[in-house]
Structures are given as C-alpha cells and as structure tokens.
Design a protein around this motif. Structure first.
Motif, short mmCIF file in Angstrom:
data_model
loop_
_atom_site.label_atom_id
_atom_site.label_comp_id
_atom_site.label_asym_id
_atom_site.label_seq_id
_atom_site.Cartn_x
_atom_site.Cartn_y
_atom_site.Cartn_z
N PHE A 111 0.84 -1.15 0.04
CA PHE A 111 0.11 0.04 0.02
C PHE A 111 0.84 1.17 0.03
CE2 PHE A 111 -2.19 3.39 2.39
CZ PHE A 111 -3.20 3.50 1.73
N LEU A 112 2.00 1.21 0.97
CA LEU A 112 2.71 2.46 0.82
C LEU A 112 3.60 2.78 -0.47
CD1 LEU A 112 4.77 1.79 4.31
CD2 LEU A 112 2.65 3.77 3.75
N ILE A 113 3.66 1.59 -1.27
CA ILE A 113 4.30 1.75 -2.53
C ILE A 113 3.45 2.27 -3.62
CG2 ILE A 113 5.61 0.68 -4.53
CD1 ILE A 113 6.90 -1.32 -2.21
N VAL A 114 2.05 1.53 -3.68
CA VAL A 114 1.49 1.94 -4.64
C VAL A 114 0.75 3.27 -4.32
CG1 VAL A 114 -1.10 1.24 -5.41
CG2 VAL A 114 0.58 -0.47 -4.88
N VAL A 115 0.40 3.83 -3.21
CA VAL A 115 -0.22 4.99 -3.11
C VAL A 115 0.51 6.31 -3.08
CG1 VAL A 115 -2.20 4.17 -2.20
CG2 VAL A 115 -0.32 4.79 -0.58
N ASN A 116 2.19 5.92 -3.12
CA ASN A 116 3.28 6.76 -2.73
C ASN A 116 3.08 8.00 -3.98
OD1 ASN A 116 5.79 8.34 -2.90
ND2 ASN A 116 6.51 6.72 -1.40
N PRO A 117 3.07 9.19 -3.52
CA PRO A 117 2.71 10.22 -4.62
C PRO A 117 3.85 10.61 -5.20
CG PRO A 117 2.83 11.33 -2.29
CD PRO A 117 2.84 9.81 -1.94
N ARG A 118 5.08 10.25 -4.57
CA ARG A 118 6.46 10.47 -5.62
C ARG A 118 6.51 9.39 -6.74
NH1 ARG A 118 9.76 13.72 -2.85
NH2 ARG A 118 9.25 14.54 -0.79
N LEU A 119 5.67 8.38 -6.68
CA LEU A 119 5.88 7.41 -7.75
C LEU A 119 4.64 7.57 -8.94
CD1 LEU A 119 7.61 4.84 -8.59
CD2 LEU A 119 6.03 3.56 -7.17
N ASP A 120 5.10 7.84 -10.13
CA ASP A 120 4.34 8.06 -11.20
C ASP A 120 4.14 6.67 -12.07
OD1 ASP A 120 3.10 8.60 -13.56
OD2 ASP A 120 4.30 10.41 -14.08
N TRP A 121 2.97 5.85 -11.74
CA TRP A 121 2.64 4.61 -12.34
C TRP A 121 2.39 4.74 -13.82
CZ3 TRP A 121 3.95 0.20 -10.09
CH2 TRP A 121 3.97 0.15 -8.89
N GLY A 122 1.89 5.99 -14.19
CA GLY A 122 1.61 6.40 -15.60
C GLY A 122 2.91 6.02 -16.28
N ALA A 123 4.00 6.80 -15.89
CA ALA A 123 5.16 6.73 -16.52
C ALA A 123 5.78 5.07 -16.79
CB ALA A 123 6.43 7.52 -15.88
N VAL A 124 5.54 4.39 -15.57
CA VAL A 124 5.83 2.96 -15.52
C VAL A 124 5.14 2.19 -16.63
CG1 VAL A 124 5.80 0.73 -14.20
CG2 VAL A 124 6.33 2.94 -13.03
N ALA A 125 4.05 2.64 -16.73
CA ALA A 125 3.04 1.94 -18.07
C ALA A 125 3.54 2.44 -19.32
CB ALA A 125 1.66 2.10 -17.99
N THR A 126 3.91 3.66 -19.38
CA THR A 126 4.55 4.28 -20.66
C THR A 126 5.83 3.76 -20.85
OG1 THR A 126 3.38 6.29 -20.38
CG2 THR A 126 5.21 6.38 -21.87
N TYR A 127 6.72 3.43 -20.11
CA TYR A 127 8.13 2.94 -20.49
C TYR A 127 8.24 1.57 -20.56
CZ TYR A 127 10.17 7.64 -20.15
OH TYR A 127 10.44 9.00 -20.48
N LEU A 128 6.79 0.83 -20.10
CA LEU A 128 7.10 -0.61 -19.97
C LEU A 128 7.26 -1.34 -21.29
CD1 LEU A 128 6.94 -3.13 -18.05
CD2 LEU A 128 4.47 -3.17 -18.39
N PHE A 129 6.76 -0.93 -22.34
CA PHE A 129 6.92 -1.30 -23.79
C PHE A 129 7.67 -0.14 -24.53
CE2 PHE A 129 3.24 -3.43 -22.12
CZ PHE A 129 3.59 -4.78 -22.06
N ASN A 130 8.46 0.63 -23.86
CA ASN A 130 9.14 1.61 -24.87
C ASN A 130 10.34 0.91 -25.98
OD1 ASN A 130 12.19 3.13 -24.76
ND2 ASN A 130 10.34 4.83 -24.49
#
Length: 302
Positions: free
Chosen positions: A40-59
């Motif tokens: 939970f601490l990792i998922v809701v961390n405001p300093r972590l941009d999950w959108g960027a993770v999804a974007t670069y996953l198939f970069n």
C-alpha cells in the motif's frame, strides 16, 4: 472445538477434538498485514508515477534492451557450458598438466568478481591495442583493432561466459563422478577409448544431474546481465539507466526493469521445469514387471 466421530474397536463412535493452531493463524495474519501495508505504501506513494511505468514498460529502447539481455544470457550460458565441460574433463584427466591448468582456471575465475572481469575485458585494448593471429615463421596473419572488436556486448559475453564456465566445470565434474564406476569398467571391457567412453557412456548419464543446476545458472545469468551496464552493453539495465539519467525517473525505470526481469525469470523457470520433467521421463523410467522396479537408462549410440 469441532469434533469428528471415529469408531473404536467395539464399533461405538467416539468424538475426537481437533486442536486449533492459533499461532499459525496469528502469524499468517501478521505476515499478510505487514506485506499489504508495504504494498500500500508503494502503490499510493505520491512520488511514484505509475503512468510513467506503464509508458516505459513497452518503450522501444526497453524492448531492445530485453532482447540484448536474452541474447547475452543464451550466448554466455552456451559458452560457459561448452567450456565448462572441457574444463571438467581436463580436471578429471590423469595428465597432471591438464588437471593443474583446469584447477587454476576454476580457482581464478571463481575467485575474482564478475564485475572486475567485465571491466577487464572491456579495457583489454590497454594491454593489447591490436589482436593478431599470425602463422609462425611467416608474415601471413590477420590483425584487428581491439577497440573495435571488444565492444560492450563482446566484453559482456566473454566476461559472463568465462566466469560461468568455472562454475559449470564443477557441476559437470560432480555429474561425471556420480555415474556408477561399473559403467566405466564395462566401457573399458568393450575396448572403448577414454574419449569415446566419456562421450558415449558417461556424459549422457551425467546429464540428468547436470541439467537442474544448469537451469538455475541460466536463470541467475538473466539477472547477472544487469552488471553489464558498467560496460554499456545496451542490455535492459543499461538502457533503463540511460533513460532515467535523462528524465530523473529513477524509481519508475527501476520498476520497469524489475518487471521485465521477473517475467524473464518466470518463463525460464517454467521452461526449466518442463525440461527436467521431459529429461527425467526419458532418462530414468521405472518399469514394473511382476512387481519389480527396474531402472532403464537412455539408449546410447554405438
């Protein structure tokens, strides 16, 4: 407490109380609570941009790095296995020179860090500016510029493969020594040469011992390739690090790399399990005839 009736010798039903393991329940709940809290601490961390993770996953650069990682792992494992078999045979040879050289090889490459070996091969041009192959006592030969030959990919393949060969050699040696000595005596009785005995009789039977740790080494190699970033080998970790150095999304790119490593190791683990089951069913089968189990070894070529 819940009870389940059982029958005593007289036929009467006797209730039996089951013990509740409260310690197991509490420890499981505590472990799940701590794990869920960390996630939970990792998922809701405001300093972590999950959108960027999804974007670069198939970069494109990430996918190219994944392919290079697979290539390095396969080539280094093949090189390590072939050389490891050769070193293991030398290690078991009666020739003291060959046995001593094999022992030195294993001692040296197991005793020095992989990272040091990668950097050494990448900077080989400091010692040998040119690589020359020349026919003795003639002027005929070939010459290459070391800097052009020893690229990051080549240095990574050599460093990882030569290091892995030292560990494979010990694995192969253990598999060879595990083969029943009677097989060797039978081969000698048939007039086989030592080389043919090793190739036809010993190695095929040693494979069932060698394959499981070989699969483990390949899985480990997939993750060890992350060290290649120090020589700019364009693998997954190298490309991910180059991206986060330009956009400062360090954690996001590390998560992307971790997800790909997890996928690769999961697929490799699945294939290893299939290989072990397939090899085991073909190599060692229990055939029951009249209640007697007999071990059937694979057929070997004449």
């Amino acid at each position: 407490m819940r009870t389940e009736p059982i029958a005593d010798p007289s036929g009467a039903l006797v209730p039996v109380a089951r013990t509740r393991h409260w310690g197991r329940v509490l420890s499981a709940v505590a472990a799940l609570a701590i794990f869920g809290w960390l996630v939970f601490l990792i998922v809701v961390n405001p300093r972590l941009d999950w959108g960027a993770v999804a974007t670069y996953l198939f970069n494109e650069r990430i996918l190219a790095g994944v392919w290079v990682t697979i290539e390095l792992s396969v080539l280094a494992t093949v090189l390590g296995l072939v050389l490891g078999v050769l070193v293991a045979v030398m290690r078991l040879a009666h020739n003291p020179v060959l046995s001593g050289l094999a022992t030195f090889y294993i001692w040296f490459f197991r005793g020095t860090p992989v990272l040091v070996q990668l950097i050494f091969w990448y900077n080989l041009a400091f010692l040998f500016p040119a690589l020359v192959i020349k026919i003795p006592f003639t002027s005929i030969g070939l010459m290459w510029d070391t800097n052009q030959v020893m690229t990051g990919f080549t240095a990574a393949m050599l460093g990882l493969g030569l290091n892995l060969a030292a560990y494979f050699a010990e694995t192969v040696r253990a598999g060879i020594q595990a083969v029943d000595h009677g097989q060797t005596e039978a081969a000698y009785a048939l007039g086989m040469t030592p080389a043919k005995r090793m190739r036809v009789i010993v190695l095929p039977q040693a494979l069932r011992i060698i394959i499981p740790p070989t699969g483990n080494e390949f899985i480990s190699m997939l993750k060890t390739t992350s060290l290649v970033y120090v020589v700019a080998g364009h693998d997954l970790m190298t490309n991910a690090s180059q991206i986060y150095k330009s956009n400062n999304m360090i954690m996001e790119l590390l998560i992307v790399a971790s997800l790909w490593y997890l996928l690769l190791t999961t697929v490799a683990t699945f294939l290893q399990g299939r290989l072990e089951r397939r090899f085991g069913s073909d190599a060692v089968r229990l055939v029951r005839r009249g209640g007697v189990a007999a071990k059937v070894l694979p057929k070997v070529p004449a």
